[in-house]
Write an enzyme that holds these catalytic residues in place. Structure first.
Site, short mmCIF file in Angstrom:
data_model
loop_
_atom_site.label_atom_id
_atom_site.label_comp_id
_atom_site.label_asym_id
_atom_site.label_seq_id
_atom_site.Cartn_x
_atom_site.Cartn_y
_atom_site.Cartn_z
N LYS A 191 82.96 -24.98 31.65
CA LYS A 191 82.27 -26.23 31.29
C LYS A 191 80.88 -25.87 30.80
CE LYS A 191 83.70 -28.65 35.43
NZ LYS A 191 83.17 -29.58 36.41
N HIS A 209 74.62 -27.25 32.33
CA HIS A 209 73.91 -28.54 32.22
C HIS A 209 72.54 -28.48 32.88
CE1 HIS A 209 75.10 -29.39 36.33
NE2 HIS A 209 76.37 -29.29 36.00
N HIS A 221 72.13 -26.98 36.21
CA HIS A 221 72.14 -25.52 36.30
C HIS A 221 70.76 -24.96 35.96
CE1 HIS A 221 76.58 -26.24 35.50
NE2 HIS A 221 76.51 -25.76 36.71
N1 ARG Z 1 79.53 -24.03 39.81
C1 ARG Z 1 79.11 -25.13 40.63
C2 ARG Z 1 78.75 -26.33 39.77
O1 ARG Z 1 78.41 -26.17 38.63
C3 ARG Z 1 77.93 -24.79 41.50
C4 ARG Z 1 78.21 -23.72 42.51
C5 ARG Z 1 77.27 -23.75 43.65
N2 ARG Z 1 77.51 -22.75 44.63
C6 ARG Z 1 78.48 -22.79 45.51
N3 ARG Z 1 78.63 -21.78 46.33
N4 ARG Z 1 79.29 -23.81 45.63
O2 ARG Z 1 78.76 -27.44 40.24
#
Ligand code: ARG
Length: 582
Positions: free
Chosen positions: A145, A148, A151
């Site tokens: 994805k 955004h 992030h």
């Molecule tokens: N990739 C996830 C997102 O974009 C965030 C990950 C955060 N870290 C975790 N250990 N869950 O929503």
């Protein structure tokens, strides 16, 4: 060892403890720095002291002194008995408040000597060292994805969390936990099988994968079988299908490569690029543990769930009916893996507040399964209205480029000191990044904010550009004056109120760092740096260095050098590279 500010507070507390029958630690806790320097450098509110003493005597069944009844009279009495000493020049009663003025020369000497000796560690040289390991999970975009705004915030705040833990003596393991697995990735892969173009992928993986993402998501809207295909694809991956895994590895590697260049530009790095794909071997262990503890129940449609209702955390699904894992399952597996690999003492997750409920479940289960208590969600609010001029999708690189262009235009208009084209490119990039970073860190993290190009690059407002400008200007003083920085000038020559205000602010830096560490709120430091910059700029108006008598020039030089060093250390802690001229 203590900071300069603390020594002055101690000097006050010491005398006051005999005048008030109150312990020194309690007094130290209550001594404040007033907002305006015309109210002295330190104050003590006697109603507050009275309340603390009442509390103390309730706890120990002793009596409180009678003076507590009338704080105004009490304050007068203490002021009249206070004996000025080498550190504190006087105490005056202002209604029920005591105001203390420091002995100017001694204050200058102590504050500036501390900065001089501690130099690049000023601000944390006295901080307790923790000698523990912390895992910080930040940035963590999804390769399936688009990157955004959330992030971006995670990247900025996580980088700050990392830096401040490092200076506090932690061994920091910064992890980029990529969303590179799961049904979402399955969807992208299905899309790539249909629309993927090898040339475009080689040339610009991030944009191309975005194109694929948009198309396949549109298709999934009218065609329910796309979703089933995504699930089936992911199932193949969990079963070890070689072709699927080969494509996955390629897309993952290419995404990491392009992220790395942008992280580099931001001055952000990670100890580990991990991700949801890396925890597979721990998933069976987690499932076994859940069953062993008798926590799992099967839902109507055949999934496995854990009932967390008694903690008001709803039900948590840990396995789909087709046997595949979920985001939650992988986070639990990942906890197990991190403990095994790093033996962490605490773990932070820098993720948007919309995942708060989710992390409550993760942490509850982390406690139930492994006994972890030191897991913390460092949450943050949304950025509204973030887009580049090209469109509404957020590509980090475009954001950085737009910021840079805007600054470049400004530099050209304002006749910058930088003439060299190469240097101008570097400086405008750093300024653009500072603007973005400061806009992001100037408010409490959980507040939403709206992204504004105009506001964030305004050199006169409270912005990153302004902070850099203050730093560069202080560097300019050092460059232009023909005075060296020496540790023992005649401190008595720093008499002006602007000098005292500035030294007072400089002395507060260590407390700001500590408080910012405890709350993991960078805004404490950002707002402090705004004040420090304003005070520095006020001082430059009146305290000339160039063309002054050598003794006076040397004293002022040390003061500006200390302000600049503090600004430098503060900016660095925020992850901003200080600029020397602009
Ligand atoms: N990739 C996830 C997102 O974009 C965030 C990950 C955060 N870290 C975790 N250990 N869950 O929503």
């Amino acid at each position: 060892m203590s900071t300069a500010a603390l020594r002055f507070k101690q000097a006050i507390a010491k005398q006051l403890s005999s005048l008030t029958q109150c312990s020194e630690p309690l007094l130290l806790d209550l001594i404040r720095v007033p907002k305006k320097s015309r109210d002295g450098q330190f104050t003590l509110s006697l109603p507050q002291l009275g309340a603390a003493l009442r509390q103390q005597s309730n706890n120990s069944n002793s009596s409180t002194p009678n003076a507590v009844q009338d704080p105004t009279a009490w304050s007068k009495e203490i002021a009249s008995k206070f004996i000025p000493d080498q550190m504190i020049a006087d105490a005056t009663a202002q209604g029920p408040t005591l105001q203390f003025r420091v002995a100017n020369t001694e204050f200058m000497k102590q504050v500036l000597t501390h900065v001089y000796n501690e130099h690049s560690t000023y601000g944390w040289a006295h901080a307790p060292q923790h000698n523990q390991t912390v895992v910080i999970d930040y940035s963590s975009p999804n390769i399936a994805k688009p990157f955004h705004a959330g992030h971006l915030r995670s990247t900025i705040l996580g980088n700050f969390a990392k830096r401040i833990h490092e200076i506090m003596g932690y061994r920091v393991v910064g992890v980029n936990y990529l969303g590179d697995w799961g049904k979402q990735y399955g969807l992208l892969a299905v899309g790539f099988e249909r629309y993927g173009d090898q040339d475009k992928l080689m040339h610009d993986p991030i944009h191309h994968l975005y194109e694929v993402y948009v198309r396949i998501n549109q298709e999934a809207k009218h065609d329910p079988t796309v979703d089933q295909q995504a699930n089936a694809y992911f199932k193949r991956m969990e079963q070890g299908d070689t072709d699927a895994l080969a494509l996955w590895r390629r897309l993952r590697d290419m995404s990491i490569e392009s992220y790395k260049s942008i992280y580099g530009r931001l001055g952000v790095s990670f100890e580990v690029y991990s991700g949801e794909s890396q925890v597979e071997s721990y998933i069976p262990k987690v499932n076994a543990l859940l069953r062993e503890k008798g926590l799992v129940e099967t839902t109507q449609d055949g999934a496995s769930a854990i009932d967390l209702e008694q903690y008001s955390l709803g039900k948590a699904i840990v396995q789909r009916a087709d046997g595949t894992s979920l985001y939650l399952t992988r986070d639990l597996a990942c906890l197990m893996m991190r403990q095994e690999l790093y033996g962490f003492d605490k773990a932070l997750y820098v993720v948007g507040s919309e995942q708060q409920g989710y992390f409550r479940q993760v942490f509850k289960l982390g406690e139930m399964l492994f006994g972890f208590k030191n897991l913390q969600h460092v949450s943050f609010g949304r950025i509204q209205g973030m887009s580049t001029r090209q469109g509404t999708a957020v590509f980090l690189e475009d954001i950085l480029n737009t910021a840079q262009e805007q600054i470049l235009q400004y530099m050209e208009k304002e006749k910058s000191h930088v003439k060299d084209r190469q240097e101008m490119t570097t400086v405008s990039d750093q300024l653009g990044i500072s603007a973005i970073l400061v806009q992001d860190m100037k408010s409490k993290r959980n507040k939403d904010y709206s992204f504004s190009w105009e506001r964030m690059t305004d050199a006169k407002g409270d912005t990153g550009v302004f902070l850099q400008y203050a730093h560069a200007r202080a560097c300019g003083i050092e460059r232009n004056a023909d005075a060296a920085v020496i540790p023992t000038p005649d401190f008595g020559l720093l008499k002006e109120p602007e000098a005292l205000d500035l030294a007072q602010l400089i002395s507060q830096f260590p407390e700001m760092v500590e408080s910012s560490f405890n709350s993991l709120e960078p805004c404490t430091i950002v707002n402090y740096l705004f004040k420090l910059s304003h005070a520095t700029s006020a001082a430059t108006q009146v305290l000339w260095v160039k063309g002054q008598e050598p003794e006076l020039a040397a004293a002022r030089m040390l003061l500006f050098w200390a302000a600049r060093t503090t600004l430098f250390n503060g900016l660095s802690l925020l992850g901003i590279k200080p600029i020397e001229r602009m």
